[in-house]
Design an enzyme around this catalytic site. Structure first.
Site, PDB file in Angstrom:
ATOM      1  N   LEU A 222     -21.812  16.872  16.997  1.00 36.60           N
ATOM      2  CA  LEU A 222     -20.700  15.974  17.258  1.00 36.60           C
ATOM      3  C   LEU A 222     -20.648  15.686  18.753  1.00 36.60           C
ATOM      4  O   LEU A 222     -20.999  16.539  19.577  1.00 36.60           O
ATOM      5  CB  LEU A 222     -19.362  16.605  16.823  1.00 36.60           C
ATOM      6  CG  LEU A 222     -19.137  16.822  15.328  1.00 36.60           C
ATOM      7  CD1 LEU A 222     -17.810  17.534  15.099  1.00 36.60           C
ATOM      8  CD2 LEU A 222     -19.184  15.511  14.558  1.00 36.60           C
ATOM      9  N   ASP A 223     -20.180  14.485  19.112  1.00 34.83           N
ATOM     10  CA  ASP A 223     -19.980  14.147  20.512  1.00 34.83           C
ATOM     11  C   ASP A 223     -18.949  15.083  21.136  1.00 34.83           C
ATOM     12  O   ASP A 223     -18.110  15.671  20.437  1.00 34.83           O
ATOM     13  CB  ASP A 223     -19.480  12.706  20.649  1.00 34.83           C
ATOM     14  CG  ASP A 223     -20.550  11.674  20.326  1.00 34.83           C
ATOM     15  OD1 ASP A 223     -21.738  12.047  20.274  1.00 34.83           O
ATOM     16  OD2 ASP A 223     -20.183  10.499  20.123  1.00 34.83           O
ATOM     17  N   ARG A 224     -18.975  15.163  22.452  1.00 37.32           N
ATOM     18  CA  ARG A 224     -18.099  16.100  23.174  1.00 37.32           C
ATOM     19  C   ARG A 224     -16.629  15.893  22.812  1.00 37.32           C
ATOM     20  O   ARG A 224     -15.880  16.863  22.622  1.00 37.32           O
ATOM     21  CB  ARG A 224     -18.295  15.923  24.688  1.00 37.32           C
ATOM     22  CG  ARG A 224     -17.448  16.852  25.545  1.00 37.32           C
ATOM     23  CD  ARG A 224     -17.819  16.732  27.013  1.00 37.32           C
ATOM     24  NE  ARG A 224     -17.514  15.409  27.522  1.00 37.32           N
ATOM     25  CZ  ARG A 224     -16.346  15.067  28.072  1.00 37.32           C
ATOM     26  NH1 ARG A 224     -15.365  15.960  28.166  1.00 37.32           N
ATOM     27  NH2 ARG A 224     -16.144  13.853  28.536  1.00 37.32           N
TER      28      ARG A 224
ATOM     29  N   THR B  35     -15.396  14.341  20.140  1.00 38.53           N
ATOM     30  CA  THR B  35     -15.125  14.248  18.711  1.00 38.53           C
ATOM     31  C   THR B  35     -14.856  15.647  18.195  1.00 38.53           C
ATOM     32  O   THR B  35     -15.563  16.594  18.538  1.00 38.53           O
ATOM     33  CB  THR B  35     -16.331  13.630  17.962  1.00 38.53           C
ATOM     34  OG1 THR B  35     -16.561  12.306  18.450  1.00 38.53           O
ATOM     35  CG2 THR B  35     -16.071  13.570  16.462  1.00 38.53           C
TER      36      THR B  35
END
Length: 304
Positions: A131-133, A135
């Protein structure tokens, strides 16, 4: 770690094990790093010819982080699911999945710290879904290389499914249910941002509108492909960028300062038990705060 199988055909061990996602690399690891292959309790090599009904046992050596490059960091983890093979966490906002020049305290560091605290034999961190930072939500880890390989097969076959909640805002009309099929690529003048472009890679997102407050909407999203920033790019493309996502034009005036994106459901098959797992993560606190404020400010439209 030991795994047992019953031969269902007259064939070589390596051919039989390939059907169970045991790769050539894993066979080499077993052979040269202290593992073993046994047939009915007797050590054999990979070209031994099996009979139907033979019990095949593989013993996989433990995995240490031999390079020592991943620092273990103590951090409280919210564990959603764990067994001998898999770990699913509820990832908080603000932490990248893996270390980089910009980020040294990441989910990978935290998981290694957890493995050490628990005294696990395997300490190599295997991330299956990132997951993105900024998210939040469900992240899937394999606890050993063989488990990772088996889930990679599911990823390739599109049998691992993730669903996301997002808060989006736009001035037009958003359908109750919709499909966004638009290729995504990286513009030549940026190393971070992505955009819809004719020569990009195929990208497919579907969504359902759950609730609306004027021009702000809560949507439930399913990814059918996994392009970088796919949800953020696709919703910006149709005129409904995510709240808090200033990189893609999202509103910063609604009380949330990160992209309003949360992985709330993860579905995969545990191949060691042939069992389907459907895991859930509740809507996060910062989403709920925005929603409560919207409910106070005015009438709710759409489905609730």
């Amino acid at each position: 770690m030991q795994f047992d199988f019953i031969a269902d055909q007259h064939t070589k061990i390596k051919t039989f094990l390939k059907k169970h996602d045991v790769s050539k690399a894993l066979l080499a690891k077993i052979k040269f790093e202290g593992g073993d292959i046994r047939v009915n309790g007797v050590t054999q090599n990979a070209i031994y010819l099996l009979d139907i009904g033979d019990r095949v046992t593989i013993i996989i050596p433990s995995e240490e982080d031999k390079s020592g490059s991943l620092q273990a960091i103590d951090f409280p983890l919210e564990i959603v699911y764990e067994d001998d093979h898999f770990l699913v966490l509820n990832k908080p906002v603000g932490y990248a999945s893996i270390p980089s020049i910009l980020h040294s305290s990441t989910m990978a560091n935290f998981v290694k710290g957890y493995y050490i605290r628990q005294g696990y034999e395997n300490k190599q961190v295997h991330i299956v879904t990132r997951l993105d930072r900024d998210t939040s939500g469900l992240m899937l880890f394999a606890k050993h290389g063989y488990a990772h390989a088996r889930l990679d097969k599911q990823l390739q076959a599109k049998k691992i499914h993730k669903r996301y909640f997002a808060l989006v805002k736009g001035s037009g009309i958003i359908e109750d249910k919709g499909e966004i099929i638009a290729p995504i690529g990286r513009p030549k003048d940026s190393i971070i941002t992505r955009q819809v472009m004719s020569d990009g890679k195929y990208a497919h997102t579907s969504y359902e509108r759950l609730q609306s407050w004027g021009n702000i909407h809560l949507v439930d999203i399913q990814l059918h492909t996994g392009r970088t920033h796919q949800i953020r790019v696709h919703f910006a493309h149709i005129g409904f960028p995510l709240l808090g996502d200033d990189l893609y034009g999202g509103s910063m005036k609604e009380g949330i300062e990160r992209q309003a994106l949360h992985c709330h459901q993860l579905t995969f098959i545990n191949p060691f038990e042939d069992k389907k797992l459907i895991l859930e993560s509740p809507i996060p606190t910062d989403f709920q705060t925005v929603i409560e404020q919207l409910n106070v400010e005015g009438e709710t439209y759409g489905n609730s």
